[in-house]
Design a protein around this motif. Structure first.
Motif, PDB file in Angstrom:
ATOM      1  N   THR A  54       1.718   4.153  45.607  1.00  0.00           N
ATOM      2  CA  THR A  54       2.850   4.285  44.687  1.00  0.00           C
ATOM      3  C   THR A  54       2.427   4.284  43.216  1.00  0.00           C
ATOM      4  OG1 THR A  54       3.282   1.896  44.557  1.00  0.00           O
ATOM      5  CG2 THR A  54       4.369   3.122  46.333  1.00  0.00           C
ATOM      6  N   HIS A  55       1.165   3.999  42.965  1.00  0.00           N
ATOM      7  CA  HIS A  55       0.662   4.006  41.587  1.00  0.00           C
ATOM      8  C   HIS A  55      -0.216   5.245  41.383  1.00  0.00           C
ATOM      9  CE1 HIS A  55       2.204  -0.040  41.653  1.00  0.00           C
ATOM     10  NE2 HIS A  55       1.909  -0.196  40.374  1.00  0.00           N
ATOM     11  N   SER A  56       0.340   6.398  41.727  1.00  0.00           N
ATOM     12  CA  SER A  56      -0.419   7.643  41.646  1.00  0.00           C
ATOM     13  C   SER A  56       0.428   8.746  41.034  1.00  0.00           C
ATOM     14  CB  SER A  56      -0.875   8.070  43.050  1.00  0.00           C
ATOM     15  OG  SER A  56       0.233   8.421  43.858  1.00  0.00           O
ATOM     16  N   LEU A  57      -0.237   9.786  40.568  1.00  0.00           N
ATOM     17  CA  LEU A  57       0.466  10.944  40.024  1.00  0.00           C
ATOM     18  C   LEU A  57       1.307  11.620  41.099  1.00  0.00           C
ATOM     19  CD1 LEU A  57      -2.410  12.482  37.845  1.00  0.00           C
ATOM     20  CD2 LEU A  57      -0.531  11.004  37.096  1.00  0.00           C
ATOM     21  N   LEU A  58       0.795  11.639  42.323  1.00  0.00           N
ATOM     22  CA  LEU A  58       1.520  12.244  43.440  1.00  0.00           C
ATOM     23  C   LEU A  58       2.858  11.538  43.653  1.00  0.00           C
ATOM     24  CD1 LEU A  58       1.592  14.220  45.835  1.00  0.00           C
ATOM     25  CD2 LEU A  58       0.368  12.490  47.190  1.00  0.00           C
ATOM     26  N   PHE A  59       2.868  10.217  43.569  1.00  0.00           N
ATOM     27  CA  PHE A  59       4.102   9.461  43.746  1.00  0.00           C
ATOM     28  C   PHE A  59       5.097   9.785  42.638  1.00  0.00           C
ATOM     29  CE2 PHE A  59       6.707   5.723  42.779  1.00  0.00           C
ATOM     30  CZ  PHE A  59       7.285   5.468  44.009  1.00  0.00           C
ATOM     31  N   ALA A  60       4.632   9.861  41.396  1.00  0.00           N
ATOM     32  CA  ALA A  60       5.512  10.152  40.265  1.00  0.00           C
ATOM     33  C   ALA A  60       6.188  11.513  40.440  1.00  0.00           C
ATOM     34  CB  ALA A  60       4.730  10.113  38.956  1.00  0.00           C
ATOM     35  N   GLY A 110       0.793   2.148  31.663  1.00  0.00           N
ATOM     36  CA  GLY A 110       0.730   0.733  31.326  1.00  0.00           C
ATOM     37  C   GLY A 110      -0.223  -0.033  32.226  1.00  0.00           C
ATOM     38  N   ASP A 111      -0.172   0.240  33.527  1.00  0.00           N
ATOM     39  CA  ASP A 111      -1.055  -0.469  34.457  1.00  0.00           C
ATOM     40  C   ASP A 111      -2.514  -0.076  34.281  1.00  0.00           C
ATOM     41  OD1 ASP A 111       0.962  -1.943  35.516  1.00  0.00           O
ATOM     42  OD2 ASP A 111       0.992  -0.971  37.486  1.00  0.00           O
ATOM     43  N   CYS A 112      -2.756   1.151  33.823  1.00  0.00           N
ATOM     44  CA  CYS A 112      -4.138   1.581  33.585  1.00  0.00           C
ATOM     45  C   CYS A 112      -4.774   0.843  32.412  1.00  0.00           C
ATOM     46  CB  CYS A 112      -4.201   3.087  33.329  1.00  0.00           C
ATOM     47  SG  CYS A 112      -4.039   4.091  34.820  1.00  0.00           S
ATOM     48  N   LEU A 113      -3.940   0.212  31.592  1.00  0.00           N
ATOM     49  CA  LEU A 113      -4.447  -0.540  30.436  1.00  0.00           C
ATOM     50  C   LEU A 113      -4.671  -2.008  30.759  1.00  0.00           C
ATOM     51  CD1 LEU A 113      -2.198   0.991  27.622  1.00  0.00           C
ATOM     52  CD2 LEU A 113      -4.465   1.723  28.375  1.00  0.00           C
ATOM     53  N   THR A 114      -4.531  -2.365  32.034  1.00  0.00           N
ATOM     54  CA  THR A 114      -4.718  -3.748  32.478  1.00  0.00           C
ATOM     55  C   THR A 114      -5.835  -3.800  33.519  1.00  0.00           C
ATOM     56  OG1 THR A 114      -3.149  -3.569  34.327  1.00  0.00           O
ATOM     57  CG2 THR A 114      -2.253  -4.157  32.156  1.00  0.00           C
ATOM     58  N   PRO A 115      -6.345  -5.006  33.811  1.00  0.00           N
ATOM     59  CA  PRO A 115      -7.352  -5.129  34.875  1.00  0.00           C
ATOM     60  C   PRO A 115      -6.827  -4.591  36.201  1.00  0.00           C
ATOM     61  CG  PRO A 115      -7.257  -7.145  33.577  1.00  0.00           C
ATOM     62  CD  PRO A 115      -6.106  -6.289  33.119  1.00  0.00           C
ATOM     63  N   ARG A 116      -7.672  -3.978  36.984  1.00  0.00           N
ATOM     64  CA  ARG A 116      -7.405  -3.336  38.280  1.00  0.00           C
ATOM     65  C   ARG A 116      -6.998  -1.883  38.127  1.00  0.00           C
ATOM     66  NH1 ARG A 116      -3.551  -6.114  42.287  1.00  0.00           N
ATOM     67  NH2 ARG A 116      -4.394  -4.423  43.582  1.00  0.00           N
ATOM     68  N   GLY A 117      -6.337  -1.504  37.029  1.00  0.00           N
ATOM     69  CA  GLY A 117      -5.994  -0.109  36.805  1.00  0.00           C
ATOM     70  C   GLY A 117      -5.152   0.485  37.928  1.00  0.00           C
ATOM     71  N   CYS A 118      -5.263   1.813  38.108  1.00  0.00           N
ATOM     72  CA  CYS A 118      -4.479   2.525  39.123  1.00  0.00           C
ATOM     73  C   CYS A 118      -5.313   3.608  39.792  1.00  0.00           C
ATOM     74  CB  CYS A 118      -3.255   3.207  38.500  1.00  0.00           C
ATOM     75  SG  CYS A 118      -2.018   2.096  37.860  1.00  0.00           S
ATOM     76  N   LEU A 119      -4.971   3.905  41.030  1.00  0.00           N
ATOM     77  CA  LEU A 119      -5.565   5.034  41.746  1.00  0.00           C
ATOM     78  C   LEU A 119      -4.739   6.274  41.429  1.00  0.00           C
ATOM     79  CD1 LEU A 119      -6.218   3.333  45.201  1.00  0.00           C
ATOM     80  CD2 LEU A 119      -7.931   3.903  43.479  1.00  0.00           C
ATOM     81  N   LEU A 120      -4.893   6.811  40.227  1.00  0.00           N
ATOM     82  CA  LEU A 120      -4.051   7.912  39.773  1.00  0.00           C
ATOM     83  C   LEU A 120      -4.125   9.122  40.686  1.00  0.00           C
ATOM     84  CD1 LEU A 120      -4.542   7.928  35.890  1.00  0.00           C
ATOM     85  CD2 LEU A 120      -2.650   6.984  37.215  1.00  0.00           C
ATOM     86  N   LEU A 121      -5.293   9.382  41.252  1.00  0.00           N
ATOM     87  CA  LEU A 121      -5.481  10.566  42.094  1.00  0.00           C
ATOM     88  C   LEU A 121      -5.434  10.225  43.579  1.00  0.00           C
ATOM     89  CD1 LEU A 121      -8.320  12.372  40.083  1.00  0.00           C
ATOM     90  CD2 LEU A 121      -5.838  12.665  39.905  1.00  0.00           C
ATOM     91  N   TRP A 122      -4.800   9.097  43.911  1.00  0.00           N
ATOM     92  CA  TRP A 122      -4.674   8.725  45.314  1.00  0.00           C
ATOM     93  C   TRP A 122      -4.272   9.943  46.149  1.00  0.00           C
ATOM     94  CZ3 TRP A 122      -0.914   9.055  49.009  1.00  0.00           C
ATOM     95  CH2 TRP A 122      -1.074   8.270  50.163  1.00  0.00           C
ATOM     96  N   PRO A 123      -4.905  10.127  47.312  1.00  0.00           N
ATOM     97  CA  PRO A 123      -5.783   9.222  48.072  1.00  0.00           C
ATOM     98  C   PRO A 123      -7.246   9.215  47.660  1.00  0.00           C
ATOM     99  CG  PRO A 123      -5.371  11.199  49.348  1.00  0.00           C
ATOM    100  CD  PRO A 123      -4.545  11.340  48.096  1.00  0.00           C
ATOM    101  N   VAL A 124      -7.610   9.902  46.592  1.00  0.00           N
ATOM    102  CA  VAL A 124      -8.997   9.823  46.105  1.00  0.00           C
ATOM    103  C   VAL A 124      -9.250   8.407  45.598  1.00  0.00           C
ATOM    104  CG1 VAL A 124     -10.648  10.704  44.419  1.00  0.00           C
ATOM    105  CG2 VAL A 124      -8.975  12.256  45.465  1.00  0.00           C
ATOM    106  N   PRO A 125     -10.290   7.722  46.078  1.00  0.00           N
ATOM    107  CA  PRO A 125     -10.517   6.318  45.729  1.00  0.00           C
ATOM    108  C   PRO A 125     -11.183   6.144  44.357  1.00  0.00           C
ATOM    109  CG  PRO A 125     -12.211   7.020  47.241  1.00  0.00           C
ATOM    110  CD  PRO A 125     -11.260   8.189  47.089  1.00  0.00           C
ATOM    111  N   TRP A 126     -10.566   6.687  43.329  1.00  0.00           N
ATOM    112  CA  TRP A 126     -11.083   6.547  41.960  1.00  0.00           C
ATOM    113  C   TRP A 126     -10.048   5.815  41.129  1.00  0.00           C
ATOM    114  CZ3 TRP A 126      -9.046   9.001  37.434  1.00  0.00           C
ATOM    115  CH2 TRP A 126      -9.796   8.762  36.275  1.00  0.00           C
TER     116      TRP A 126
END
Length: 235
Positions: A87-93, A174-190
């Motif tokens: 849910t923290h990915s571009l695909l979800f948005a 916002g979450d990308c600016l905090t520890p842990r960040g986001c898997l923006l390109l999920w399911p790619v594990p980056w």
């Protein structure tokens, strides 16, 4: 980060709305919105700013509808791989934006239900609760959400996919600016992570980020309602 996510969703939408109206850029796809529609979009974007946290069973929005929403968030978390995954990915948005757009255009009652939930999420994120009285806080949020649906029920919200997607994207940023960040390109594990806010709900967020976003929201709202210069330079 509930307040930050709700406020950032609304602020980013209010800033983006005039850009989305530029016919020079978008041609026939440019948005032509009234002030009322822009403000309604801000309400929707504020709620959508909490949507990615549907994967957080103990998060702020999990208590929006009591046990029902908590169980729903548990299911989403399991299906999505845990907090800050699917849910923290571009695909979800993009998917949420498309789904809400289809509801607003083709299923009025479905859209009203979705709008009720979005407004509820936004209110929960802002945290305007009666401290120590969860039942009354929830009742107040439900009544306010119902009032918002009634106020917007005759408004053409065919553009709803835009503020929903923008609200989600503001959350991801916002979450990308905090520890842990986001898997923006999920399911790619980056995992995208640039730590500028060292702790969620910490001093930096509460004393700097939230006040700045609140001020920006007020300024942009006044500009929309007054038809100010900020909304003319992009025409």
């Amino acid at each position: 980060m509930g307040r930050t996510h709700a406020l950032s969703g609304a602020v980013v939408w209010l800033a983006a709305a005039p850009l989305l109206a530029r016919e020079q850029w978008w041609g026939s796809h440019a948005l032509s919105l009234s002030s009322g529609q822009v403000i309604a979009g801000a309400v929707v974007a504020a709620g959508a700013g909490l949507l990615p946290d549907m994967d957080h069973p103990s998060g702020r929005i999990a208590g929006t509808l009591g046990p029902v929403s908590r169980q729903f968030c548990r299911w989403v978390s399991r299906l999505g791989g845990g907090h800050r995954h699917a849910t923290h990915s571009l695909l979800f948005a993009v998917a949420m934006g498309y789904a809400m757009s289809m509801l607003a255009i083709h299923c009025r009652y479905g859209w009203w239900a979705a709008l009720f939930i979005l407004v509820g999420f936004g209110l929960r994120g802002l945290g305007l609760d009666f401290e120590g009285h969860e039942f009354w806080s929830g009742l107040k949020d439900c009544a306010t959400a119902a009032l918002a649906v009634w106020a917007m029920h005759d408004l053409d919200m065919g553009f709803a996919g835009y503020p929903v997607a923008i609200g989600c994207l503001a959350h991801l940023l916002g979450d990308c600016l905090t520890p842990r960040g986001c898997l923006l390109l999920w399911p790619v594990p980056w995992r995208m992570e640039t730590v500028l806010v060292p702790r969620t709900d910490g001093r930096v967020e509460r004393l700097v980020v939230v006040p700045l976003l609140a001020c920006a929201g007020v300024v942009l709202t006044v500009q929309v309602l007054s038809g100010g210069a900020l909304y003319h330079w992009v025409r």
